[in-house]
Design an enzyme around this catalytic site. Structure first.
Site, PDB file in Angstrom:
ATOM      1  N   GLY A 122      -5.202   6.088 -14.601  1.00  0.00           N
ATOM      2  CA  GLY A 122      -4.818   5.896 -15.798  1.00  0.00           C
ATOM      3  C   GLY A 122      -4.717   4.656 -16.246  1.00  0.00           C
ATOM      4  O   GLY A 122      -4.527   4.115 -17.531  1.00  0.00           O
ATOM      5  N   VAL A 172      -3.337  -4.740  -1.527  1.00  0.00           N
ATOM      6  CA  VAL A 172      -2.281  -5.561  -1.715  1.00  0.00           C
ATOM      7  C   VAL A 172      -1.108  -6.076  -2.006  1.00  0.00           C
ATOM      8  O   VAL A 172      -1.611  -6.825  -2.964  1.00  0.00           O
ATOM      9  CB  VAL A 172      -2.490  -6.843  -0.192  1.00  0.00           C
ATOM     10  CG1 VAL A 172      -1.550  -6.741   1.102  1.00  0.00           C
ATOM     11  CG2 VAL A 172      -3.501  -6.145   1.000  1.00  0.00           C
ATOM     12  N   LYS A 227      -2.377  -3.156   5.104  1.00  0.00           N
ATOM     13  CA  LYS A 227      -2.554  -3.841   4.073  1.00  0.00           C
ATOM     14  C   LYS A 227      -1.966  -5.482   5.405  1.00  0.00           C
ATOM     15  O   LYS A 227      -2.945  -6.515   4.523  1.00  0.00           O
ATOM     16  CB  LYS A 227      -1.408  -4.285   2.844  1.00  0.00           C
ATOM     17  CG  LYS A 227      -1.300  -2.826   2.558  1.00  0.00           C
ATOM     18  CD  LYS A 227       0.210  -2.873   1.463  1.00  0.00           C
ATOM     19  CE  LYS A 227       0.044  -1.261   0.552  1.00  0.00           C
ATOM     20  NZ  LYS A 227       1.043  -0.738  -0.174  1.00  0.00           N
ATOM     21  N   GLY A 271       2.575   1.465  -7.995  1.00  0.00           N
ATOM     22  CA  GLY A 271       2.859   2.090  -9.346  1.00  0.00           C
ATOM     23  C   GLY A 271       2.018   1.496 -10.674  1.00  0.00           C
ATOM     24  O   GLY A 271       0.905   0.686 -10.467  1.00  0.00           O
TER      25      GLY A 271
END
Lengths: 434, 434
Positions: free
Chosen positions: A22, A139, A212, A309
């Site tokens: 999104g 990462v 990562k 996020g």
């Protein structure tokens, strides 16, 4: 420099429409004009695919061709590049990646698990096809650290790369620190606030950070990805008293992923560490991520930003798309796969450093003598020690910082104490970042 | 992705053999094997040129073809790229740059002054020839911030870019802070230690930082380079008491270059600022540099590292060469010169923010009332104020932090007080980073 002459849009198929998916749609809409100027051409989503067509994602999907069967995307002539935001080391993401790269379709992903496990295979496919395999978002979210290592620090022999690679863990640890609360309490709140998953083990057990770190280590040292040899410990066993005692001794506790290379082999570890207050990682708070790269000419580089996020991760995904549009990309792991070396894992026991040990013991005479004797016999020297009065309902806490010494001696201490009925729980060991 | 197929060495002509030039030679020697793996080919110096052939530079120059007349380099078929490390906005560096780019020879430089003044002309030449013009070393030394902005943050609309861009000033300010010493005293020591030039004005008057800010602003906003509209104030007038009072109020003083873009125009300023303790720039000590980029999707990115010195600067120069070898480069200022916009300079007076004012006044009744009245009449509201007892031999210091308001009101305050015989020296104004 083909971008000067490129004007046709870069046509994107986007697979996976969760938070990040999104975000990519919103970003490409919001910054379309600017992106076209920077990329040399518009970047347009043409096709989208996800599990559930009917879920409300808060973005208008009507301009895009909805595709139920994502396996049709690699073969479409009207798609220039596929963006994969499904996640998961195997399964549909891996199938799609292999299909795309085999079909000569550039591929952009945020999927650290897949790269940590299958990165070399995928890079080999991309190399054969001469196309882009890009993964800046995999990462440290929005921080351009893949680019920083692959290109920015490329002239350097890198001694160490390390950092705070999981925002959920850092949020929990720094909230425990700030509010003097327990791990369980803060985790529960983080889950309620959506900062931690319902099943948080991937984050809090350090697996996400280990994925990562595997990628960073390969870029740093020119070695093959080696997830299996990342020693991984999460933050479940860090208690509020550890944070308090560490603070009293001049440290903060952070979950640190660290990779180091040398004649002794490749060392890779994710675990909670004590970070001295004057180190930049001690000031990385909340859900921020940060990466430190130490090069032999550049010295210490420090990158900090939002590691997760929708916005930051979308920023990294679209940066990759801009590189593809500009035709500015190359080998996924900074050199051809055949140039990457295999490196033996280093023996962590031979590492020299300071350690923090925390014991929960019975409140009775002789316990400290028992611990001190075990340390002496194992060759561990004490730098500082804190034993608080009996504020624990069921025992006494002893926190010790050792002088620098071989890690094997610390382990030997614990072995010597194993089974002692003075100990009320398994001792905690954390190493110190120096 | 031509690097997979490139095996012939990238042949470099190096012009300018000062500290950085020597560093580039040492780096290319020390990390040759690694660089060849990463670049896809060896990177070899073939020709060198500098003013004085006989100066001892501590590196063996015998493997390289010494050229007295650098203007012959652009035309040489055995040179693939020219690296310019002479410095200076005009003169030989500019002549060489123009010659190279006109001749279709890729050009790598660390010359911020030349770029700030002539960057658009040079980028236009590079664009016409379809070749690389690279300058990672021109801003913040070893920190890959040009790449971070040009590529890493390319998907974002950037609201502000700012940072600590001059290591000499930061060394002086943080040493004044740590040792509670005067500007003159620390400057003198820095000159003796080689951290500051014999003629330090380029650094301490903020001109060097302004050159760098000009470049960052263009990359951040897609605007034309506009050095003439950078308002520049150095650190000469920061006194030890400013640092002490700022600390008492919860701030540290740093020379900050800041650029901000918006409907009100392009704002560019280099000046000493008060940085709150919880801002990452407050923890950038010594000769380190740091850059903050605020993007509308990525949020705040923070880059820190060594901003000068032979090793870090050479690291950035060679990173550029690796990009050239890999064929991973594009428009110098992130988009074609014709796509850069011209932006009017913003009116700084309309900026809203807090300010720090320091007055040195006569120790007599009514002075504070006079200042307070001027502030009231100018519409400036006081947030906090410190007046220490008469520890100055010749007057009293008053330090004031204002509430947020228009900068023009602060200037108006000073105009109202101009000529007052209560003031013993020109008042100091520094803005606060919020």
């Amino acid at each position: 420099m083909t971008n000067l002459h490129r004007h046709a849009p870069l046509r994107v198929a986007l697979v996976g429409l969760g938070t990040v998916g999104g975000g990519v749609i919103r970003l490409l809409q919001a910054n379309a004009e600017l992106i076209a100027r920077r990329a040399g051409c518009p970047i347009q989503i043409v096709a989208i695919s996800a599990r559930d067509r009917n879920k409300d994602r808060g973005v208008d999907l009507s301009p895009y061709d909805w595709v139920d069967d994502m396996t049709t995307l690699p073969g479409r002539d009207d798609v220039d590049v596929v963006v994969e935001l499904i996640g998961g080391a195997d399964g549909p993401a891996l199938t799609l990646a292999r299909q795309c790269l085999a079909a000569g379709k550039p591929f952009v992903t945020a999927n650290k698990a897949m790269l940590a496990h299958h990165g070399l295979d995928l890079a080999t496919l991309a190399e054969k096809a001469g196309i882009a395999l890009k993964y800046e978002a995999a990462v440290a979210g929005g921080i351009p650290v893949i680019k920083g290592m692959r290109e920015g620090a490329a002239a350097n022999e890198i001694a160490r790369v390390y950092g705070i690679l999981n925002g959920t863990c850092n949020y929990i640890l720094t909230t425990m620190e700030k509010d003097k609360r327990s791990f369980d309490d803060v985790l529960k709140e983080a889950q309620e606030l959506g900062f931690a998953e319902a099943d948080p083990s991937f984050d809090i057990d350090g697996i996400d950070a280990a994925h990562k770190l595997t990628i960073l280590a390969s870029l740093a040292f020119g070695t093959e990805l080696d997830f299996d040899n990342v020693a991984t410990t999460g933050i479940r066993h860090v208690i509020a008293a550890d944070i308090a005692e560490a603070a009293a001794l001049g440290f903060r506790i952070r979950l640190v992923g660290m990779a180091q290379n040398g004649p002794e082999g490749l060392f890779q570890r994710v675990h909670p560490m004590l970070v001295p207050l004057d180190h930049p990682l001690a000031h990385v708070d909340g859900s921020l991520n940060a990466v430190v790269v130490e090069g032999n000419f550049v010295g210490r580089l420090f990158f900090q930003g939002r590691g997760a996020g929708d916005g930051p991760t979308a920023s990294a995904v679209v940066a990759d798309l801009i590189d593809v549009a500009r035709d500015e990309y190359g080998d996924a792991f900074a050199m051809p796969v055949s140039a990457l070396t295999q490196q033996q894992p280093a023996d962590a026991g031979a590492r020299i450093g300071r350690a923090y040990l925390r014991f929960k013991v019975k409140d009775r005479p002789g316990v400290l003598a028992e611990i001190a004797a075990a340390m002496r016999d194992a060759g561990v020297s004490i730098e500082s020690m804190i034993q608080r009065g009996n504020h624990q309902e069921d025992g006494v806490l002893i926190a010790i910082v050792t002088h620098a010494g071989e890690e094997r001696c610390v382990l030997d201490t614990l072995e010597r104490l194993a089974g002692s009925d003075s100990l009320l729980q398994t001792p905690m060991v954390m190493h110190i970042l120096d």
